[in-house]
Design an enzyme around this catalytic site. Sequence first.
Site, PDB file in Angstrom:
ATOM      1  N   THR A 161       0.636  -1.170  -0.019  1.00  0.00           N
ATOM      2  CA  THR A 161      -0.082   0.082  -0.030  1.00  0.00           C
ATOM      3  C   THR A 161       0.744   1.051  -0.482  1.00  0.00           C
ATOM      4  OG1 THR A 161      -0.114   0.048   2.745  1.00  0.00           O
ATOM      5  CG2 THR A 161      -1.727  -0.820   0.971  1.00  0.00           C
ATOM      6  N   LYS A 183       4.329  -6.948   3.417  1.00  0.00           N
ATOM      7  CA  LYS A 183       3.860  -5.348   2.804  1.00  0.00           C
ATOM      8  C   LYS A 183       3.893  -4.754   4.658  1.00  0.00           C
ATOM      9  CE  LYS A 183       0.995  -3.591   3.379  1.00  0.00           C
ATOM     10  NZ  LYS A 183      -0.074  -2.184   4.032  1.00  0.00           N
ATOM     11  N   THR A 194       3.450  -8.272  12.687  1.00  0.00           N
ATOM     12  CA  THR A 194       3.301  -6.895  12.298  1.00  0.00           C
ATOM     13  C   THR A 194       2.863  -6.804  10.738  1.00  0.00           C
ATOM     14  OG1 THR A 194       4.403  -6.334  13.729  1.00  0.00           O
ATOM     15  CG2 THR A 194       4.584  -4.965  11.947  1.00  0.00           C
ATOM     16  N   GLU A 274       7.266   4.410   6.860  1.00  0.00           N
ATOM     17  CA  GLU A 274       5.888   5.587   6.483  1.00  0.00           C
ATOM     18  C   GLU A 274       7.067   6.742   7.177  1.00  0.00           C
ATOM     19  OE1 GLU A 274       1.208   4.378   5.987  1.00  0.00           O
ATOM     20  OE2 GLU A 274       2.143   5.879   7.112  1.00  0.00           O
ATOM     21  N   ASN A 393       0.261  10.601   6.257  1.00  0.00           N
ATOM     22  CA  ASN A 393      -0.909  10.167   7.880  1.00  0.00           C
ATOM     23  C   ASN A 393      -2.159  11.391   7.256  1.00  0.00           C
ATOM     24  OD1 ASN A 393      -0.241   7.318   8.575  1.00  0.00           O
ATOM     25  ND2 ASN A 393       1.631   7.879   8.473  1.00  0.00           N
ATOM     26  N   SER A 398      -7.219  10.692   1.916  1.00  0.00           N
ATOM     27  CA  SER A 398      -7.311  12.200   0.461  1.00  0.00           C
ATOM     28  C   SER A 398      -7.033  10.831  -0.837  1.00  0.00           C
ATOM     29  CB  SER A 398      -7.256  13.270   0.678  1.00  0.00           C
ATOM     30  OG  SER A 398      -6.152  13.101   1.055  1.00  0.00           O
TER      31      SER A 398
END
Length: 398
Positions: A161, A183, A194, A274, A393, A398
Amino acid sequence: MSAVTDGTAVPSLQGVTAAAGFRATGVTAGLKPSGRPDVALVVNDGPSDAVAAVFTSNRAKANPVIWSQQVVADGVARAVVLNSGGANCFTGSFGFQTTHQTAEAVADVIGVGAADVVVCSTGLIGVGGEAFREGVLRGVGLAAAGLSTDGGPAAAEAIITTDTHAKQSVVSVDGWTIGGMAKGAGMLAPGLATMLVVITTDADLASDALDQALRAATRVTFDRVDSDGCMSTNDTVVLMASGASGTTPEVGDFQEALTAVCADLARQLQQDAEGASHDIAIEVVGAASEDDAVTVGRSVARNNLFKAAVFGNDPNWGRVLAAIGTTDAEFDPYAVDVSMNGVRVCHAGAPDRPSDQVDLTPRDTHVHIDLGVGPHAATILTNDLTHDYVHENSAYSS
């Protein structure tokens, strides 16, 4: 890279199809606005069909987790189907029906029962509806037609993702192989597992042996990745054995190799977290128990002030001591040593070498905490808190 033969895990070009007896693929079913692959299928052609799995301990479990916990209860599974582009969590009875229909669709095309199909989903919570269901089922059909013994990389690509790349690893020992894919880039905090991980092996082991080895491996690998302190609703680690090698290794030897694969994949998850600019290993030694070492390391890993300081290349060791002081671990705060990237900045709860001797510019960052009360140790993997993490995040939906 190809699998090595000395028991060391390496990034692999084959992942879940490195072990004999498995086919896989990844396809584009239209679940992602980006148009990237979004449905993966991994099939165990046997002769064995043993399985073990661990799941999130979050009480808010996604529909695929609820389904898959039932599937693996008897130790038998023939396939894992995974989709990205929607978590199928908090989607009501329609969502569970979608999971059931997905398993039935896989079962029909590979000739097994739906109760032998593990289902995994990842993506935005609350995403469901007819379009989601139709996309997943369309993906199952496409994937079934594209299954291949070299389809591991495609499967690994289809489950990502916010990851920047696919994650795979393989170890080969004495005629048997373990391969895996994972992933995960956000919501990386432990609860037996996890994020989404599929591991395959051609070793011939029963489900109870697989379960023993998997729980031991995840406890010291995936369970110690704590990048952002946020536990997912969908976390799943599933291990399938085909027995195609005809070899039954000692459980201890298998567990060692499995742990190597899990550790490599866990490290890849950490390195792709991230927005991260520092990969931080928090090593706690001198603890009265392993649980104390984990508790202390996790407290530091979840301390936003510490993580923000590392992002700013500031060796603020006071934030480390403040974080561990919130735990119930056994230690004297005024007898703790703290080192950062090899420089001991705190000795016995007081300043030691000057903080300006610490270089925090490298991405790899090591924090060493000596509690000074016992022989036990543990390492927690985390990341810094960056502007990019907050931005990604804040705009995720959006």
